[in-house]
Design a protein around this motif. Structure first.
Motif, short mmCIF file in Angstrom:
data_model
loop_
_atom_site.label_atom_id
_atom_site.label_comp_id
_atom_site.label_asym_id
_atom_site.label_seq_id
_atom_site.Cartn_x
_atom_site.Cartn_y
_atom_site.Cartn_z
N TYR A 650 43.28 138.98 72.42
CA TYR A 650 44.02 139.15 71.39
C TYR A 650 44.85 137.84 71.08
O TYR A 650 44.88 136.81 71.87
CB TYR A 650 45.31 140.28 71.71
N GLU A 651 45.37 137.57 69.92
CA GLU A 651 46.23 136.61 69.41
C GLU A 651 47.54 137.26 68.90
O GLU A 651 47.48 138.06 67.81
CB GLU A 651 45.72 135.62 68.68
N ILE A 652 48.71 136.89 69.26
CA ILE A 652 50.01 137.48 68.88
C ILE A 652 50.85 136.14 68.20
O ILE A 652 50.96 135.26 69.15
CB ILE A 652 50.94 138.22 69.64
N THR A 653 51.52 136.35 67.02
CA THR A 653 52.06 135.32 66.50
C THR A 653 53.56 135.79 66.06
O THR A 653 53.75 136.82 65.46
CB THR A 653 51.51 134.64 65.32
N LYS A 654 54.64 135.37 66.84
CA LYS A 654 55.93 135.81 66.37
C LYS A 654 56.71 134.68 65.57
O LYS A 654 56.89 133.42 65.95
CB LYS A 654 56.78 136.20 67.67
N SER A 676 51.19 133.72 71.47
CA SER A 676 50.60 134.41 72.76
C SER A 676 49.15 134.64 72.58
O SER A 676 48.82 135.52 71.76
CB SER A 676 51.28 135.54 73.43
N ARG A 677 48.12 134.29 73.58
CA ARG A 677 46.81 134.44 73.46
C ARG A 677 46.45 134.92 74.86
O ARG A 677 46.71 134.25 75.80
CB ARG A 677 45.92 133.28 72.85
N GLY A 678 45.33 135.85 74.75
CA GLY A 678 45.12 136.28 76.08
C GLY A 678 43.81 137.07 76.27
O GLY A 678 43.33 137.53 75.14
N ALA A 702 50.94 131.76 76.50
CA ALA A 702 52.28 132.10 75.78
C ALA A 702 53.10 130.67 75.81
O ALA A 702 53.61 130.35 76.70
CB ALA A 702 52.96 133.16 76.34
N PHE A 703 53.34 130.18 74.28
CA PHE A 703 53.96 128.91 74.11
C PHE A 703 54.79 128.99 72.76
O PHE A 703 54.57 129.61 71.96
CB PHE A 703 52.99 127.89 74.23
N ILE A 704 55.89 127.94 72.79
CA ILE A 704 56.51 127.87 71.61
C ILE A 704 55.32 126.75 70.76
O ILE A 704 55.08 125.82 71.02
CB ILE A 704 57.71 127.16 72.01
#
Length: 817
Positions: A650-654, A676-678, A702-704
């Motif tokens: 997955y990849e999540i972008t907030k 966050s990618r994982g 997961a990072f800024i």
């Protein structure tokens, strides 16, 4: 709060002793083989191994589904823990045979056009069930099924029965779609921790059960009272209880009335509104059973821990239409932490009434009371990690008193085979009082490298929430395409109050603490807020079966949120705040099943969270934070369906994260972004009869990714790059040691950032647990050892750091009838 606790505790122990005097069940029989043979009007099923004619066989009916349950029996098939066939006969769409708790076996038969009937005939080689599907009206659910003739004059008794989950194998969940949907048909990663895992691991803090799930890190809650989570890199301070929202500071759960825990990974706003993008945890509570069931347990362990509990259930009427369940527990414990102790009380009654064969009403209530030391743990600094984990930096009198009251009704009516109405209402009330010596945060944390500055706080807080959910579930076809359409709306109001008082207090020497400073009696009021939040949501979801092996899930939800806040700090004057937010949250997913046990899926979903109290320079409320996830994965049922595995990437972008406005630091702009990618792997099930396993692995980056104030590239707090877990048990199935079992597990959590910017890393650790138990028909004795190697480890609270438990031993004795 706990007046009469000793009486209750003695009463629960007394119940356990009373149960011991009741007669035991007959010797268990084992179903060792299943043979099926289609007939002109249905199906013949031969259950090999049943020889005891005193076994009780019971039936219940719903729509076109016949449920048969056999008491005092175990399912021991060489091919796996359950037996399942799709379309085993021309007029039967599904046959399923599975084990239940309390040594029972359930057989489910689904007719294609009408309700199946059953004729039961004992035979020399086992038990024969003749299933027939006929057009006439369904029999009364309270009427015993007909029994066939036999040379043995003793016919087997048939009555109405109930349901209870057992084992590690879980095939369906409700969190992802609001309906009972097979996990293999859901285009999103969803993991289920069943009741059996909670019992095998002797989970006392319900959050510890989530250590078995990939991508989930424990996030210690409010002074050690609640448990929250970091899921796929993002903190989640909201949980669900049977699909209803529970906000973080007040979300306290106890294992006593939890049946299973469902974890939906990734955005869930499409069904549940404003949430963090990492995922949501849904606690599913125990429901009434049709069969009488009585269980009492006493647990004791290290640090003066003891806990009596009861679980009673069964019918209140002869036809089983009115049923109840009652769970209660009392807990008293010390701690490996100096001066830390606590008491907890929970009781939870549930009533279910079958108004008709199409209409059902369930009403439940839960009370929880908590009286414990308020423990802030350690500051995020290397000097604190060098302290003994027993070191307490508050005052011995520090306290947290909490009470919650939760009530709910669930009404369900089936208009016909295609349309079902589901309406539910929840009311919750929380009250809490906190008094403690609180660390005062300064640069460097310490004065003269040894004294921790403190202030004394006196806090009153509380909340009330009211939530209404209504779903209309429709099943229909457009040509060859099948649809399951969920149309619904949700209304929610939460009113909360928070009064925060504080005053200066003496520092404490972290290396040689001295306690006993007089507790202040006069305070300055810093916050005195009353807040009301109203939320309205409208959602639509369609699970489309394009072909037998191709499913499309598409849905969306509109949310409208209003916040009204009143600040009463300034001499009783009122400062009012009114803010609004709205958002649309979609989800689209596709599942392809090239062969029956394999599902390949891909999905897109979004989440939102309001940015209340965050203003741009013109004084406009910042747009809501948005989360966007892309996920692909594969789900597989291995070893004939007895073991399931999920592999997901997955990849999540907030986005829209508030960050200081470079042109006006008193305001913010929506320039912040985190990613966050994982990759995650979860495995659960039964490798062979008696051998269960639950295992997981996660890689999370997961990072800024954008910010005006924080260093880009900084790792998010409490997110290990690598984490894994393995838990397995084995129970001897036959011979003189039948019922003897043992198990163990490893829980690995990699290094995590303690803060942003990343000035401190929380060390990685491996924790080893073990258990040995002995189970018979109606009792179980178990001993669990947690943290066998006495490893030193820590959990994060988001800022504060909490030491984990050292070597701990817990023993339990359970009686069940």
């Amino acid at each position: 709060m706990f007046r009469g606790q000793r009486l209750l505790s003695a009463g629960l122990i007394g119940v356990s002793l009373t149960i011991a005097s009741q007669p035991a069940w007959a010797q268990l029989t084992q179903i060792t083989a299943v043979q099926i043979q289609p007939t002109p009007d249905g199906l013949n099923i031969l259950l090999g191994g049943i020889q005891d004619q005193s076994s009780q066989i019971t039936t219940s009916v719903t729509d076109k589904t016949l449920t048969i349950e056999i008491s005092n029996a175990q399912l021991r098939l060489s091919e796996g823990p359950l037996f399942r066939r799709d379309n085993p006969a021309a007029n039967i769409t599904a046959l399923r045979i599975e084990p239940l708790a309390g040594n029972r076996v359930r057989i489910t038969v689904v007719g294609q056009t009408a309700l199946p009937g059953v004729t039961v005939t004992p035979e020399a080689t086992g038990l024969s069930l003749a299933i027939a599907v006929t057009p006439p009206a369904a029999p009364d659910p309270a009427t015993p099924a007909p029994t066939g003739s036999t040379d043995n004059p003793e016919n087997i008794e048939l009555v109405v029965t109930g349901q209870q989950e057992a084992g590690y194998v879980v095939e369906e969940a409700t969190t992802a779609t609001r309906t009972e949907t097979p996990l293999r048909d859901i285009p999103q990663s969803i993991q289920v921790v069943p009741r059996q895992v909670i019992e095998d691991q002797q989970v006392q803090k319900i959050g510890d059960a989530l250590r078995n799930v990939s991508g989930v890190s424990i996030l210690q809650g409010y002074g050690g009272s609640t448990t929250n989570y970091t899921i796929r890199g993002f903190d989640s301070f909201v949980n669900l209880r049977d699909g209803f929202r529970d906000d973080g500071f007040y979300a306290i759960y106890d294992p006593a009335n939890i049946e299973r825990i469902e974890v939906l990974k990734g955005p869930a706003s499409v069904l549940y509104g404003q949430l963090a993008p990492g995922g949501i945890v849904n606690f599913i509570t125990k429901q009434p059973l049709r069969d009488p069931y009585y269980s009492g347990q006493f647990t004791a362990g290290s640090y003066n821990f003891y806990r009596p509990s009861i679980d009673f259930s069964g019918p209140l009427t002869t036809d089983g239409a009115l049923r109840y369940r009652f769970n209660a527990a009392y807990e008293s414990t010390g701690s490996f932490r100096d001066y830390v102790n606590g008491q907890k009380l929970i009781f939870a009654p549930v009533l279910t009434y079958d108004i008709s064969d199409k209409t059902k009403l369930t009403v439940d209530f839960e009370y929880q009371g908590l009286d414990q030391t308020f423990d802030r743990g350690f500051m995020p600094d290397p000097r604190f990690l060098a302290l003994p984990i027993s070191r307490f930096l508050g005052e011995p009198s520090d306290s947290y008193d909490f009470e919650s009251f939760k009530g709910r009704y669930v009404f369900q009516h089936q208009f016909n085979d295609a349309i079902t109405l589901h309406n539910a209402f929840s009311a919750q009330s929380y009250n809490a009082k906190r008094e403690n010596a609180q660390p005062l945060i300064i640069d460097g944390f310490l004065i003269n490298d040894r004294f921790l500055p403190r202030r004394y706080t006196d806090v009153d807080e509380g909340a009330e929430s009211y939530n209404m959910q209504t779903d209309l579930i429709s099943k229909f076809k457009t040509g060859p395409v099948e649809h399951e359409l969920v149309t619904g709306f949700e209304l929610r109001r939460q009113q909360s109050g928070y009064v925060f008082r504080r005053t200066p207090f003496t520092p404490i020497n972290i290396y040689n603490p001295s306690y006993g400073t007089p507790i202040p009696t006069e305070f300055d009021t810093v916050f005195d807020n009353d807040t009301t939040t109203d939320n309205a949501g409208i959602y639509l979801q369609n699970l489309i079966k394009l072909r037998s092996n191709l499913k499309l899930l598409v849905g969306g939800r509109f949310d409208f949120v209003t916040l009204r806040a009143i600040d009463l700090v300034n001499g009783g004057s009122r400062t009012k705040t009114n803010e609004d937010a709205s958002a649309f949250s979609p989800r689209v997913g596709l599942v392809y099943q090239p062969i029956q046990p394999v599902s390949i899926y891909a999905s897109f979903s979004r989440s939102f969270q309001p940015n209340f109290f965050e203003f741009t320079a013109p004084g406009v409320v910042l747009e809501p934070q948005r989360g966007t996830q892309y996920e692909i994965g594969i789900k597989s049922e291995l070893l004939g369906g007895k073991l399931s595995a999920t592999l997901a990437a997955y990849e999540i972008t907030k986005t829209n994260i508030p960050t200081p406005d470079p042109n006006n630091p008193d305001f913010v702009i929506a320039a912040g972004e985190a990613k966050s990618r994982g990759v995650e792997l979860d495995v659960i099930g039964e490798i062979r009869p008696g051998w269960n396993i639950i295992a997981s692995y996660a890689y999370t980056d997961a990072f800024i990714s954008q910010d005006n104030a924080l260093p880009v590239g900084s790792r998010l707090v409490n997110v290990p790059r690598n984490s894994a877990s393995l838990w397995t048990t084995y129970e001897i199935q036959q011979g003189k040691f039948q019922g003897l079992g043992f198990g163990g597990g490893l829980f690995f959590v990699g290094e995590r950032a303690a803060d942003v910017p990343n000035t401190l890393n929380i060390p990685a650790y491996v924790r080893a647990d073990a258990t040995v138990f002995y189970r018979r028909a109606n009792y179980k004795v178990a001993v669990n050892v947690k943290n066998l190697s006495n490893a030193k480890y820590y959990d994060s609270q988001g800022f504060f750091i909490y030491p984990g438990e050292p070597l701990t031993v817990v023993g339990s004795f359970t009686l069940s009838f």
